[in-house]
Design a protein around this motif. Structure first.
Motif, PDB file in Angstrom:
ATOM      1  N   TYR A 318       0.887  -1.289   0.069  1.00  0.00           N
ATOM      2  CA  TYR A 318      -0.008  -0.155   0.263  1.00  0.00           C
ATOM      3  C   TYR A 318       0.980   1.406  -0.011  1.00  0.00           C
ATOM      4  N   PHE A 319       0.175   2.351  -0.156  1.00  0.00           N
ATOM      5  CA  PHE A 319       0.906   3.503  -0.175  1.00  0.00           C
ATOM      6  C   PHE A 319      -0.191   4.529   0.677  1.00  0.00           C
ATOM      7  N   GLU A 320       0.757   5.641   1.229  1.00  0.00           N
ATOM      8  CA  GLU A 320      -0.112   6.754   2.022  1.00  0.00           C
ATOM      9  C   GLU A 320      -0.093   7.941   1.177  1.00  0.00           C
ATOM     10  N   ASP A 321      -1.435   8.223   0.913  1.00  0.00           N
ATOM     11  CA  ASP A 321      -1.653   9.587   0.342  1.00  0.00           C
ATOM     12  C   ASP A 321      -1.918  10.459   1.386  1.00  0.00           C
ATOM     13  N   ARG A 322      -0.769  11.694   1.485  1.00  0.00           N
ATOM     14  CA  ARG A 322      -0.885  12.449   2.612  1.00  0.00           C
ATOM     15  C   ARG A 322      -1.403  13.828   2.321  1.00  0.00           C
ATOM     16  N   ARG A 323      -2.161  14.031   1.083  1.00  0.00           N
ATOM     17  CA  ARG A 323      -2.614  15.366   0.748  1.00  0.00           C
ATOM     18  C   ARG A 323      -3.953  15.481   1.284  1.00  0.00           C
ATOM     19  N   PRO A 324      -4.848  14.428   1.513  1.00  0.00           N
ATOM     20  CA  PRO A 324      -6.235  14.846   1.770  1.00  0.00           C
ATOM     21  C   PRO A 324      -6.258  15.528   3.182  1.00  0.00           C
ATOM     22  N   SER A 325      -7.162  16.930   3.440  1.00  0.00           N
ATOM     23  CA  SER A 325      -7.271  17.499   4.380  1.00  0.00           C
ATOM     24  C   SER A 325      -8.184  16.638   5.749  1.00  0.00           C
ATOM     25  N   ALA A 326      -8.039  17.235   6.998  1.00  0.00           N
ATOM     26  CA  ALA A 326      -8.965  16.917   7.742  1.00  0.00           C
ATOM     27  C   ALA A 326     -10.116  16.838   7.463  1.00  0.00           C
ATOM     28  N   ASN A 327     -10.600  17.735   6.876  1.00  0.00           N
ATOM     29  CA  ASN A 327     -12.017  17.987   6.684  1.00  0.00           C
ATOM     30  C   ASN A 327     -12.703  17.538   5.243  1.00  0.00           C
ATOM     31  N   CYS A 328     -11.659  16.610   4.722  1.00  0.00           N
ATOM     32  CA  CYS A 328     -12.136  16.236   3.573  1.00  0.00           C
ATOM     33  C   CYS A 328     -13.560  15.280   3.583  1.00  0.00           C
ATOM     34  N   ASP A 329     -14.003  15.080   2.264  1.00  0.00           N
ATOM     35  CA  ASP A 329     -15.068  13.902   2.436  1.00  0.00           C
ATOM     36  C   ASP A 329     -14.393  12.887   1.929  1.00  0.00           C
ATOM     37  N   PRO A 330     -14.569  11.891   2.862  1.00  0.00           N
ATOM     38  CA  PRO A 330     -14.026  10.353   2.521  1.00  0.00           C
ATOM     39  C   PRO A 330     -14.418  10.040   1.033  1.00  0.00           C
ATOM     40  N   TYR A 331     -15.578  10.092   0.867  1.00  0.00           N
ATOM     41  CA  TYR A 331     -16.331   9.497  -0.369  1.00  0.00           C
ATOM     42  C   TYR A 331     -15.413  10.012  -1.628  1.00  0.00           C
ATOM     43  N   GLY A 332     -15.291  11.369  -1.495  1.00  0.00           N
ATOM     44  CA  GLY A 332     -14.649  12.152  -2.564  1.00  0.00           C
ATOM     45  C   GLY A 332     -13.154  11.684  -2.685  1.00  0.00           C
ATOM     46  N   VAL A 333     -12.319  11.341  -1.686  1.00  0.00           N
ATOM     47  CA  VAL A 333     -11.100  11.090  -1.646  1.00  0.00           C
ATOM     48  C   VAL A 333     -11.059   9.611  -2.290  1.00  0.00           C
ATOM     49  N   THR A 334     -11.909   8.654  -1.643  1.00  0.00           N
ATOM     50  CA  THR A 334     -11.580   7.240  -2.161  1.00  0.00           C
ATOM     51  C   THR A 334     -12.128   7.072  -3.351  1.00  0.00           C
ATOM     52  N   GLU A 335     -13.155   8.000  -4.012  1.00  0.00           N
ATOM     53  CA  GLU A 335     -13.679   7.697  -5.390  1.00  0.00           C
ATOM     54  C   GLU A 335     -12.436   8.142  -6.290  1.00  0.00           C
ATOM     55  N   ALA A 336     -11.677   9.316  -5.951  1.00  0.00           N
ATOM     56  CA  ALA A 336     -10.734   9.928  -6.827  1.00  0.00           C
ATOM     57  C   ALA A 336      -9.687   8.737  -6.990  1.00  0.00           C
ATOM     58  N   LEU A 337      -9.143   8.121  -5.799  1.00  0.00           N
ATOM     59  CA  LEU A 337      -8.144   7.079  -5.790  1.00  0.00           C
ATOM     60  C   LEU A 337      -8.526   5.998  -6.792  1.00  0.00           C
ATOM     61  N   VAL A 338      -9.968   5.767  -6.552  1.00  0.00           N
ATOM     62  CA  VAL A 338     -10.304   4.414  -7.657  1.00  0.00           C
ATOM     63  C   VAL A 338     -10.098   4.899  -9.010  1.00  0.00           C
ATOM     64  N   ARG A 339     -10.818   6.060  -9.281  1.00  0.00           N
ATOM     65  CA  ARG A 339     -10.855   6.675 -10.852  1.00  0.00           C
ATOM     66  C   ARG A 339      -9.534   6.464 -11.394  1.00  0.00           C
ATOM     67  N   THR A 340      -8.553   7.146 -10.521  1.00  0.00           N
ATOM     68  CA  THR A 340      -7.217   7.149 -11.126  1.00  0.00           C
ATOM     69  C   THR A 340      -6.270   5.974 -11.192  1.00  0.00           C
ATOM     70  N   CYS A 341      -6.430   5.103 -10.007  1.00  0.00           N
ATOM     71  CA  CYS A 341      -5.574   4.019 -10.061  1.00  0.00           C
ATOM     72  C   CYS A 341      -6.182   2.834 -10.502  1.00  0.00           C
ATOM     73  N   LEU A 342      -7.503   2.490 -10.288  1.00  0.00           N
ATOM     74  CA  LEU A 342      -8.033   1.393 -10.804  1.00  0.00           C
ATOM     75  C   LEU A 342      -8.894   1.487 -12.060  1.00  0.00           C
ATOM     76  N   LEU A 343      -9.448   2.791 -12.330  1.00  0.00           N
ATOM     77  CA  LEU A 343     -10.283   2.825 -13.667  1.00  0.00           C
ATOM     78  C   LEU A 343      -9.312   3.522 -14.645  1.00  0.00           C
ATOM     79  N   ASN A 344      -7.989   3.879 -14.271  1.00  0.00           N
ATOM     80  CA  ASN A 344      -7.159   4.205 -15.227  1.00  0.00           C
ATOM     81  C   ASN A 344      -7.628   5.749 -16.024  1.00  0.00           C
TER      82      ASN A 344
END
Length: 353
Positions: A318-344
């Motif tokens: 695994y890797f650690e993405d240190r960019r998300p802010s404390a007040n991030c929406d976890p749905y937005g963060v995890t969706e972005a990671l899936v779109r970029t890393c898994l859906l290419n």
């Protein structure tokens, strides 16, 4: 030392009423994200039965003009139960119910990021995306000053003290936040500005569900102790650490290169204001990367992406993405990671499927 009058009230009086029998009724506390994308709202519905799954819960409604989600002339909004949890405050058989919010026309509100996140997770469910999120936050007094700091000044420079650990990750056992918070109050509040709890590992949409409910529990506990939990990414300006929500994601090694090509897209997805909040935190100092530059490194906490040393050696994990802010929406963060890393996906905008 109490920071508000409510903290000095006798909790035994409250418990007297909490101990009253509730017969065969069940209280379901419906929780939702308001129009700010950060605030949580709730209200309780009495049921004649104990729901066994989220499908057993009725839809409900609320006044969206009171939550920045509608005009008073057309204010009814719909609460759609999405995830159900045991209630650690009212105890079994009562429930906490995390809800999606829909407008009068059945469309999701602007801050309902769960609906598209769930769609992305369904598209990659055969890849079993696993996440873990490290929620940092700041404990404030009701006057907005960090709890435990001198009332008219600041503690010694950051780095002269070693932060006391909050507690180990509680993951699925969300109710443990009660004892975790008591641990915080017993620690030396002057030693550090920032505290943290961790949620995970969680698969798919459950990552966002569990983190939002964990935040709700923390806010609720703070009420009893007369303090406030802030998720502001930089609550105190100056030479102090900000607060992030580092996100751990199991993915292939080529994900780092993909993330580098979509840095601006991820920055916009990683705080509710499209990067403005994170701009105060991601300065390249205080264990952060620079918001304008993408970087990755083994064991490097000053990089956008930290690769654990063992992962760097074994070339998997695994890797650690240190960019998300404390007040991030976890749905937005995890969706972005899936779109970029898994859906290419490529480019600066998410694809429309």
């Amino acid at each position: 030392m109490a920071t508000s009058a409510s903290a000095t009230l006798s909790k035994a009086v409250k418990q007297q009423y909490m101990n009253l029998p509730q017969g065969d009724k069940v209280q379901a506390m419906y929780i939702w994200i308001d129009g700010t994308g950060e605030g949580l709202r709730c209200k309780t519905r009495t049921l004649d039965y104990e729901p066994k799954s989220v499908e057993d819960l009725p839809e409900w409604n609320f006044d969206g003009s009171s939550t920045y989600q509608a005009e008073g002339s057309n204010s009814d909004m719909y609460l759609i139960p999405a995830a159900m949890f045991r209630d650690p405050f009212r105890k079994d058989p009562n429930k906490l119910v995390l809800c999606e919010v829909l407008k009068y026309n059945g469309k999701p509100t602007e801050t309902n990021l769960r609906i598209t996140c769930k769609k992305m997770m369904e598209m990659v469910k055969d890849q079993h995306p696993w996440f873990g999120m490290e929620q940092e936050y700041t404990i404030l007094g009701t006057d907005g000053h960090p709890f435990g700091w001198p009332s008219n000044g600041f503690p010694g420079p950051q780095g002269e003290r070693t932060p006391a650990p909050l507690a180990p990750s509680f993951g699925e056992r969300r109710a443990n936040v009660l004892s975790l918070f008591r641990t915080v109050l017993l620690c030396d509040g002057e030693s550090v500005l920032q505290w943290e709890f961790q949620v995970g590992p969680c698969e798919g949409i459950s990552m966002g569900d569990h983190l939002w409910v964990a935040r709700f529990l923390l806010h609720r506990v703070c009420e009893d102790f007369g303090v406030v939990a802030s998720f502001d990414p930089k609550p105190i300006s100056g030479n102090w650490n900000g607060a992030g929500c580092h996100t751990n994601f199991i993915s292939a090694c080529d994900s780092i290169e993909k993330l580098g090509k979509r840095h601006s897209y991820h920055i916009r997805a990683y705080d509710p204001k499209g990067g403005l909040d994170n701009a105060r935190r991601l300065t390249g100092r205080h264990e952060t990367s620079n918001i304008n530059e993408f970087s990755a490194g083994v064991a490097n906490r000053g990089a956008s992406i930290r690769i654990p040393r063992t992962v760097g050696q074994e070339k998997k994990g695994y890797f650690e993405d240190r960019r998300p802010s404390a007040n991030c929406d976890p749905y937005g963060v995890t969706e972005a990671l899936v779109r970029t890393c898994l859906l290419n996906e490529e480019g600066d905008e998410p694809a429309d499927y």
